[in-house]
Design an enzyme around this catalytic site. Structure first.
Site, PDB file in Angstrom:
ATOM      1  N   TYR A  79       0.829  -1.207   0.000  1.00  0.00           N
ATOM      2  CA  TYR A  79       0.000   0.000   0.000  1.00  0.00           C
ATOM      3  C   TYR A  79       0.861   1.253   0.000  1.00  0.00           C
ATOM      4  CZ  TYR A  79      -3.929   3.075   0.614  1.00  0.00           C
ATOM      5  OH  TYR A  79      -4.855   4.050   0.412  1.00  0.00           O
ATOM      6  N   PHE A 103      -5.612  21.598 -25.063  1.00  0.00           N
ATOM      7  CA  PHE A 103      -6.054  20.217 -25.174  1.00  0.00           C
ATOM      8  C   PHE A 103      -7.358  20.111 -24.387  1.00  0.00           C
ATOM      9  CE2 PHE A 103      -6.344  15.725 -24.139  1.00  0.00           C
ATOM     10  CZ  PHE A 103      -6.283  15.209 -25.420  1.00  0.00           C
ATOM     11  N   PHE A 151     -19.559  14.040 -30.266  1.00  0.00           N
ATOM     12  CA  PHE A 151     -18.880  13.148 -31.214  1.00  0.00           C
ATOM     13  C   PHE A 151     -18.753  11.718 -30.709  1.00  0.00           C
ATOM     14  CE2 PHE A 151     -14.841  13.190 -28.928  1.00  0.00           C
ATOM     15  CZ  PHE A 151     -14.905  14.386 -28.229  1.00  0.00           C
TER      16      PHE A 151
HETATM   17  C1  LIG Z   1      -3.980  12.438 -24.136  1.00  0.00           C
HETATM   18  C2  LIG Z   1      -3.503  13.760 -23.792  1.00  0.00           C
HETATM   19  C3  LIG Z   1      -3.788  14.340 -22.535  1.00  0.00           C
HETATM   20  C4  LIG Z   1      -4.690  13.689 -21.500  1.00  0.00           C
HETATM   21  O1  LIG Z   1      -4.186  12.490 -21.044  1.00  0.00           O
HETATM   22  P1  LIG Z   1      -5.134  11.246 -20.619  1.00  0.00           P
HETATM   23  O2  LIG Z   1      -4.159  10.200 -20.224  1.00  0.00           O
HETATM   24  O3  LIG Z   1      -5.965  10.893 -21.806  1.00  0.00           O
HETATM   25  O4  LIG Z   1      -5.963  11.710 -19.477  1.00  0.00           O
HETATM   26  C5  LIG Z   1      -3.264  15.593 -22.274  1.00  0.00           C
HETATM   27  N1  LIG Z   1      -2.514  16.248 -23.169  1.00  0.00           N
HETATM   28  C6  LIG Z   1      -2.217  15.729 -24.366  1.00  0.00           C
HETATM   29  C7  LIG Z   1      -1.365  16.498 -25.322  1.00  0.00           C
HETATM   30  C8  LIG Z   1      -2.699  14.479 -24.731  1.00  0.00           C
HETATM   31  O5  LIG Z   1      -2.414  13.976 -25.937  1.00  0.00           O
END
Ligand SMILES: *Cc1c(COP(=O)(O)O)cnc(C)c1O
Length: 453
Positions: free
Chosen positions: A68, A120, A444
């Site tokens: 843990y 993003f 989407f």
């Molecule tokens: C995929 C991605 C994220 C988010 O990460 P997750 O693991 O999907 O939560 C953030 N920034 C960029 C540039 C990404 O491609």
């Protein structure tokens, strides 16, 4: 460049008939997100968590220390982050957005501004949930699908300066600098741009937090395109990139070469303290966060493997190979090709389909029908509606062909290229789509369509 690995284990994939795919596509409402994986031949929906792990990583899974607290795999992950990225502290999270959540909460006050080189989706969502206003300060070329700028991810220093003048440095907790920029098409940031942003930020005591998710792809582009870096190793370039940052968020599902996992890395001791007090609320103990011991081990090993010159050169070469094939056949694509995907320009592919009859959605559907290749719409359907209920009409109406790491061969990419080229020959007979079901948010993912008569 041929594959710098050999195949030790295989996973059969579905070779289907057109008749089978017609049924599957109808069942999925012409939305590639709703297709079952078992009906897909070559899956280019995303490169997130779809990586093939190495024998070394699989062996690492068996060495998971699932205590843990104080797992030895955490020590390995910490060592990898310190040695490869150069940050002092690491907080493991279940994936990239887990780190974005914690970073946004510990750094943002309501009314703050967070500038970034484009945005993003999940990163901006966490910033806004904490009361920040996002400002796009990427260079204009990033929004132009025809610009061949070698570093379309660069920050426009004038835009940054103007924002500092407008709102004051004390209302900018940090600059979010993504290397590479996913939504611009996987476009890289130059090291001289990173340095210049760092200098300006330091003058105003503003921190820089990088989105490290695709940092190895970015480093490889620097080696290939930026003067003075030709002879440097990928490892050296990655270290230099992060020497101009105060911390980073990381999704291990991309350049970490694993299927799940991520982390937040920080230099500042106080910020780290704050992060540890939050990670126990959202993820778990600071020494495992959202991950099992075995997953931390696989990520630590994946991070070392991702620095291998042959691995990353081959990855970028695969993407360039597909891009060159399509380009030579006159297919409209976004150029220069980025670090993880090829984007087809659906507006030019189907000029007869108006944007609100979803040309990119139709192109993704047709590509599946033609070949069993699964791609993703990145256009008006992804953009959604504004508060008055009207569609956003994005400039770019694209279909994304995303290449998973170490999964497909050049022969698979030939199948993809030939399918797109065949579709292009019969493009003028194709009509658009209309909604059968439209969800209120992030439509989407689950929307359903039918072809217009
Ligand atoms: C995929 C991605 C994220 C988010 O990460 P997750 O693991 O999907 O939560 C953030 N920034 C960029 C540039 C990404 O491609």
């Amino acid at each position: 460049m041929a594959e710098p690995y050999k195949i030790k284990m295989v996973e059969p994939i579905a070779v289907t008939t057109r008749e089978h795919r017609e049924k599957a596509l109808k069942k999925a409402g012409y939305n590639t997100f709703l297709l079952d994986s078992q009906d897909v031949y070559i899956d280019l929906l995303t490169d997130s968590g779809t990586n093939a792990m190495s024998d070394n990583q699989w062996a690492g899974l068996m060495l998971g220390d699932e205590a843990y607290a104080g797992s030895r795999n955490f020590e390995h992950l910490q060592k990898a982050v310190r040695e490869l990225y150069g940050f002092k502290h690491v907080v493991p999270t279940h994936q990239g957005r887990g780190a974005e959540n914690i970073l946004s909460q510990i750094m943002i006050k309501p009314g703050d501004y967070v500038p970034g080189n484009m945005y993003f989706t999940t990163t901006r969502a966490h910033q806004e949930l904490n009361g920040a206003i996002f400002r796009d300060i990427i260079i204009d070329e990033a929004h132009d699908s025809q610009s061949e700028h070698p570093f379309k991810g660069n920050i426009d220093l004038e835009k940054l300066r103007a924002l500092i003048d407008e709102v004051g440095a004390e209302r900018i907790p940090y600059i979010c600098l993504a290397v590479t920029v996913n939504l611009a098409g996987g476009q890289p940031v130059a090291l001289n741009n990173i340095k210049a942003v760092y200098q300006l930020a330091r003058e105003h005591k503003i921190k820089i937090m990088m989105d490290a998710t695709r940092c190895v792809e970015n480093a490889c582009f620097i080696k290939q395109r930026e003067k003075g870096y030709e002879e440097k190793t990928i490892k050296e370039i990655v270290r230099e990139m992060f020497s101009f940052a105060d911390g980073c968020t990381m999704s291990g599902k991309k350049d970490g070469l694993v299927n799940i996992g991520g982390f937040l890395a920080l230099n500042d001791d106080d910020l780290y303290q704050k992060a540890t007090s939050l990670v126990v609320v959202y993820e778990g103990m600071p020494s495992y966060g959202g991950m099992t011991g075995r997953d931390m081990e696989a990520l630590a090993r994946g991070m070392y493997e991702s620095m291998d010159y042959n691995f990353i050169t081959h990855r970028l070469a695969q993407i360039e190979y597909l891009g060159d094939k399509l380009d030579a056949a006159g297919i409209p694509i976004v150029k220069p090709v980025g670090g993880h995907a090829i984007f087809l320009d659906a507006r030019e592919f189907y000029p007869q389909i108006p944007q609100d009859e979803f040309p990119a959605q139709m192109l993704a559907a047709q590509l599946y029908l033609q070949s069993g290749v699964r791609s993703m719409e990145r256009g008006i359907v992804s953009a959604g509606r504004d508060q008055r209920g009207n569609h956003y009409y994005p400039k770019l109406e694209l279909v994304r062909l995303t290449i998973p790491r170490r999964v497909y061969t050049y022969a698979h990419l030939d199948v993809v290229a030939n399918a797109v080229i065949d579709l292009y020959k019969t493009r003028d007979q194709v009509k658009g789509l209309r909604f059968v079901y439209e969800p209120p948010v992030l439509r989407f993912f689950t929307a359903r369509f039918e072809p217009l008569p």
